[in-house]
Motif scaffolding. Structure first.
Motif, PDB file in Angstrom:
ATOM      1  N   LYS A   1       0.848  -1.194   0.000  1.00 56.21           N
ATOM      2  CA  LYS A   1       0.000   0.000   0.000  1.00 56.21           C
ATOM      3  C   LYS A   1       0.878   1.236   0.000  1.00 56.21           C
ATOM      4  O   LYS A   1       1.952   1.230   0.598  1.00 56.21           O
ATOM      5  CB  LYS A   1      -0.881   0.043   1.256  1.00 56.21           C
TER       6      LYS A   1
ATOM      7  N   THR B   1       0.290   4.733   1.272  1.00 64.16           N
ATOM      8  CA  THR B   1      -0.488   5.751   1.976  1.00 64.16           C
ATOM      9  C   THR B   1       0.490   6.498   2.873  1.00 64.16           C
ATOM     10  O   THR B   1       1.415   5.894   3.418  1.00 64.16           O
ATOM     11  CB  THR B   1      -1.602   5.120   2.822  1.00 64.16           C
TER      12      THR B   1
ATOM     13  N   SER C   1      -2.223  -2.181  -3.682  1.00 66.62           N
ATOM     14  CA  SER C   1      -3.680  -2.072  -3.819  1.00 66.62           C
ATOM     15  C   SER C   1      -4.143  -0.620  -3.890  1.00 66.62           C
ATOM     16  O   SER C   1      -5.187  -0.325  -4.476  1.00 66.62           O
ATOM     17  CB  SER C   1      -4.366  -2.791  -2.656  1.00 66.62           C
ATOM     18  N   SER C   2      -3.439   0.286  -3.239  1.00 69.70           N
ATOM     19  CA  SER C   2      -3.841   1.698  -3.311  1.00 69.70           C
ATOM     20  C   SER C   2      -2.607   2.580  -3.376  1.00 69.70           C
ATOM     21  O   SER C   2      -1.556   2.248  -2.838  1.00 69.70           O
ATOM     22  CB  SER C   2      -4.696   2.075  -2.093  1.00 69.70           C
TER      23      SER C   2
ATOM     24  N   SER D   1      -2.317   6.415  -2.706  1.00 70.40           N
ATOM     25  CA  SER D   1      -2.846   7.737  -2.392  1.00 70.40           C
ATOM     26  C   SER D   1      -1.835   8.594  -1.639  1.00 70.40           C
ATOM     27  O   SER D   1      -2.074   9.779  -1.406  1.00 70.40           O
ATOM     28  CB  SER D   1      -4.128   7.609  -1.567  1.00 70.40           C
TER      29      SER D   1
ATOM     30  N   GLY E   1      -5.628  -0.368  -7.890  1.00 68.73           N
ATOM     31  CA  GLY E   1      -6.679   0.637  -7.749  1.00 68.73           C
ATOM     32  C   GLY E   1      -6.343   1.898  -8.516  1.00 68.73           C
ATOM     33  O   GLY E   1      -5.660   1.850  -9.546  1.00 68.73           O
TER      34      GLY E   1
END
Lengths: 208, 478
Positions: free
Chosen positions: B306, B308, B330-331, B333, B354
Motif C-alpha cells: 500500500k 499511503t 492495492s492503493s 494515495s 486501484g
C-alpha cells in the motif's frame, strides 16, 4: 523379222519426259522449300521459347536479390541495377573467420544498432553489392567481384529495371524484352510484344 | 496382238511418306524441345516460387507465435518443441501441391528494456512437378550454368544437408535422399519489439490539442537537455526537433498551437496551415489492441503493498530491465519516493490495482514502470522524475476487461513533469499549462490550456513491448 521385240520396248516421248521432270522438279522444290521454311519456323519457335525461359530466369534472379536487398539503385538507361544486400554468410577474410576459421560458410548472427533513434539490423560490419549489367548478348550478375552469366541470347535480350522508392516501401519493376528471330523487319513492336514484367519489393523496407 | 501390261510402279507415295517422315522428325524434335522447356517453365519455376511462398508461410506461423508472447502468453509456442531457448515446429503440409514448411525461433538479443528480439529461420519445400531432368537452358555458356545455379533442384538427394548440414552451419552433413524431386528455400526474419513510444502523441479516436501559446516538438536526450530549436536550421539539435508527430486514429482533430512534426488522421479534414510544420495525411488508419498486464514479471515482493502517507522505497537489489523489483500495490494515495540502490541503475515495477491519486518522486538512475488498473488523477507537480528523462517513469494503463468500462487520466496544474503514458483505453485530460517531456498513447486526448509537449526521441527504443514487427529479411541462397 519379228515385231515382238518392238512391242517390249516401252518408252516415253521427249515431251512426256520434259513434262514429268518439270512437274517433279516443281513438287520437289516445293517440298524442299516448305521443309526449309518449316524448319526455320520450328527453329524460331524453339528459340522464342528458349529466350522466354531466359527472360523468366532474369526476372527470378532479380526478384530474389531485390527481396533481400537493403537498397537498390538503377542506372539512367535502366540496364544496370545495383543492390546492396546483407552479408549473411561468413566468408574467408571476414573478421569472424580470422579468429575462428570454422565459421567460414556459416550464417552470421545479426546485431542490433540504434542510429539516430531508429534501429538497424546488421549482418557484419559491411554489406555486399550485387550488380546486374548487360554485356553484348549476355546478362551478367556480379556479387563481390564474382561474375556469373545468368542469360545469353542472340535475340538481343534487354532487361530494364526501374526502382521506385516511397516513404515506407521500395520496389523495382523490371521488363525484359528480346527481338524474336521470326521478325524479319526488326520492328520495335515485335520487341515490345515479347515483354515479360516482374515486380519485387524490398522486404527490408516495409510499410508501417 | 497381245500387249503386256508394264509393271510401272509410282514413287509418289514413297516421296510423300518420306516428306512426311522428315517433317515429322523436325516437328517431333521441336515438340520435344518445347515440352522440355515447358516442363521447366511450369514445373521447376513453379516449384521454385512455391518453395519461397512456403518458407514465408513458415515465417508467418512463427511470427504469429512471437506476437502471442505479448497478447496471449499462455498459448505462445503451444505445440512447438523447446530446446534451450530455441523453439521449433514440425513440418506442416499445406496447399494443392503439398508444400511443407517448418521454422525455428530463438531470441538472439535483449534490448535495454528487456524486450526479446527473435530470429526466425523458416524453410519451405515444394515438389518439382513434371519430368525429372534439368532444363535445356541449363548451360548458358561453356562455363556457366543457368537454371541449376538459381533453382538448385534436389532430384535425388538434399544438396543443402549434404553440403552445409541441416542447419546450414557445416555440422551434421549427410547424404539424405529425397522422396521426390523438390526445391527447398530458406529465409531468416528478425522480429523486433514494437515499443509504445515511437511517436509523441498517438490517440485512438479524438484529439483536442494545445492552445495557441503551446507547442509539440521533440529533442533527443542522448544529445543533451531540451531547448527549443525547431525554427533554427543551424542549431545542432534542429534535426531532432521536428519529430513532434501527432497520430489520430479517428477524424476528430482540433489544434490551437504549433506542431513541429507530422499529423495523420483517419478521415479527418486537416489542411496545411502555419501551425503544422510537417506533413499532413488524412488517410492513415490504425488500431491499438487493449493493453494487458505483462506476464514476464517476477513474483511481487511483499515489502510494499500500500502507498499511503509518506513511503520511501529502497529496493533490496538493483534489479534489471528484464527482472525488475516488482511490487503489487492495492492503493496509491500517499507520497512514494524511490531511491537508487547504491550507485547502480535501479529497476522497479509496481502494479497498482486501484486508482492513483498520490505523488511519486523518482530519484536519478532509477527506472520505474507503473501499471495501473484504475484511474489516475494527480497534479503535474505530483509527478517528480528527477533525472528529467521521461523513459525513467513510465505509466501503463491496463485496459478494463469490460469494453464498456472507462478509464481516465486527469492531470492538473500546477507543475511540469517528465513521464510517459501508455493507456490505449484511457481518456486523457490535462488542464492548465504544464510543460511535459514525454509521450502518450491513449484513447482520447483533451487539453484545456497551453500544455506543451516535448517528445524525447530516445523513447523510441524504450518501453514495454506492445507488439512485434518484422524488420529484417534475408534468404539463405545456398
Amino acid at each position: 523379222m519379228t515385231f515382238k521385240s518392238l512391242q517390249k520396248t516401252a518408252g516415253f516421248t521427249l515431251a512426256e519426259m520434259l513434262v514429268s521432270v518439270g512437274v517433279a522438279s516443281i513438287v520437289l522444290a516445293a517440298a524442299v522449300a516448305s521443309s526449309v521454311s518449316l524448319q526455320k519456323s520450328f527453329s524460331a519457335a524453339d528459340n522464342y521459347f528458349a529466350t522466354h525461359m531466359q527472360q523468366v530466369r532474369i526476372v527470378d534472379y532479380l526478384s530474389r536479390d531485390v527481396n533481400r536487398g537493403l537498397s537498390v539503385t538503377t542506372s539512367l538507361d535502366r540496364q544496370t541495377v545495383s543492390i546492396s544486400v546483407p552479408n549473411y554468410i561468413i566468408q574467408a577474410g571476414d573478421s569472424e573467420a580470422m579468429t575462428n576459421p570454422s565459421l567460414i560458410g556459416t550464417p552470421r548472427t545479426p546485431t542490433v544498432a540504434y542510429t539516430s533513434g531508429s534501429l538497424q539490423i546488421n549482418y557484419g560490419a559491411s554489406t555486399s553489392t550485387v550488380v546486374y549489367s548487360l554485356n553484348n548478348s549476355s546478362i551478367l550478375r556480379t556479387e563481390n567481384g564474382a561474375v556469373t552469366t545468368i542469360a545469353s541470347s542472340t535475340d538481343q535480350l534487354i532487361p530494364q529495371t526501374t526502382d521506385v522508392e516511397l516513404a515506407n516501401t521500395e520496389y523495382t519493376s523490371t521488363a525484359v524484352t528480346f527481338m524474336p528471330t521470326f521478325t524479319m523487319s526488326g520492328s520495335p513492336a515485335a520487341r515490345t510484344g515479347t515483354s515479360l514484367y516482374g515486380t519485387a519489393y524490398l522486404r527490408n523496407k516495409r510499410r508501417g | 496382238m497381245r500387249i503386256k501390261q508394264g509393271s510401272d510402279s509410282g514413287s509418289a507415295l514413297i516421296c510423300v511418306l518420306g516428306t512426311i517422315l522428315v517433317l515429322s522428325l523436325i516437328a517431333g524434335n521441336v515438340l520435344f524441345n518445347c515440352i522440355t522447356r515447358y516442363n521447366a517453365a511450369s514445373g521447376q519455376v513453379r516449384g521454385w516460387k512455391e518453395s519461397l511462398y512456403a518458407a514465408e508461410a513458415g515465417g508467418d506461423l512463427a511470427y504469429a507465435e512471437i506476437r502471442k508472447t505479448v497478447f496471449d502468453p499462455t498459448h505462445a509456442f503451444s505445440g512447438w518443441t523447446n530446446s534451450g531457448a530455441v523453439y521449433s515446429n514440425s513440418p506442416a503440409t499445406f496447399g494443392r501441391d503439398n508444400l511443407t514448411t517448418s521454422a525455428t525461433v530463438d531470441p538472439f538479443y535483449y534490448d535495454s528494456s528487456g524486450n526479446a528480439w527473435y530470429r526466425i529461420r523458416a524453410k519451405g519445400v515444394a515438389p518439382v512437378l513434371g519430368l525429372t531432368r534439368v532444363t535445356m537452358d541449363d548451360r548458358v555458356d561453356p562455363g556457366t550454368r543457368g537454371d541449376s545455379l538459381l533453382r538448385k533442384i534436389d532430384f535425388k538427394y538434399d544438396h543443402f544437408i549434404a553440403a552445409y548440414g541441416p542447419n546450414g552451419d557445416n555440422s551434421g552433413k549427410a547424404i539424405v535422399s529425397v522422396s521426390r524431386p523438390q526445391i527447398a528455400r530458406r529465409v531468416e526474419l528478425i522480429a523486433a519489439p514494437v515499443t509504445p513510444f515511437e511517436s509523441p502523441i498517438k490517440v485512438l479516436t479524438s484529439f483536442y490539442g494545445p492552445g495557441s501559446a503551446a507547442l509539440i516538438d521533440s529533442y533527443n536526450s542522448k544529445n543533451g537537455p531540451y531547448y527549443f530549436g525547431a525554427d533554427n536550421p543551424s542549431d545542432p539539435h534542429y534535426s531532432d526537433s521536428h519529430s513532434g508527430d501527432v497520430s489520430v486514429g479517428g477524424a476528430s482533430f482540433d489544434l490551437g498551437g504549433d506542431i513541429w512534426g507530422n499529423v495523420t488522421t483517419n478521415g479527418g479534414n486537416v489542411t496545411p496551415n502555419t501551425r503544422i510544420h510537417g506533413t499532413i495525411d488524412n488517410n492513415v488508419p490504425f488500431t491499438i489492441p487493449p493493453y494487458v498486464m505483462p506476464s514476464n514479471l517476477p513474483p511481487p515482493s511483499p515489502s510494499l503493498t500500500k502507498i499511503t502517507g509518506n513511503v520511501t522505497l529502497t529496493p533490496s537489489t538493483a534489479g534489471s530491465s528484464g527482472n525488475p523489483n516488482f511490487y503489487l500495490v492495492s492503493s496509491f494515495s500517499g507520497k512514494l519516493t524511490i531511491d537508487q540502490v547504491g550507485t547502480a541503475e535501479t529497476y522497479v515495477a509496481i502494479h497498482v490495482t486501484g486508482d492513483i491519486t498520490g505523488s511519486i518522486d523518482v530519484k536519478p538512475n532509477v527506472h520505474v514502470k507503473i501499471y495501473f488498473d484504475g484511474n489516475v488523477s494527480v497534479k503535474a507537480q505530483d509527478i517528480v522524475n528527477e533525472s528529467g528523462l521521461a523513459g525513467n517513469l513510465q505509466f501503463y494503463g491496463i485496459s478494463p476487461t469490460d469494453p464498456t468500462a472507462t478509464q481516465s487520466i486527469d492531470i492538473a496544474s500546477p507543475g511540469n513533469f517528465s513521464a510517459t503514458f501508455y493507456a490505449p483505453s484511457a481518456d486523457f485530460h490535462i488542464n492548465g499549462n504544464p510543460d511535459v517531456t514525454g509521450a502518450i498513447v491513449c484513447k482520447t486526448f483533451y487539453e484545456n490550456g497551453n500544455a506543451s509537449w516535448h517528445y524525447d526521441r530516445a523513447l523510441a527504443a524504450e518501453g514495454e513491448r506492445i507488439d512485434y514487427r518484422i524488420v529484417s529479411y534475408v534468404e539463405d541462397m545456398r
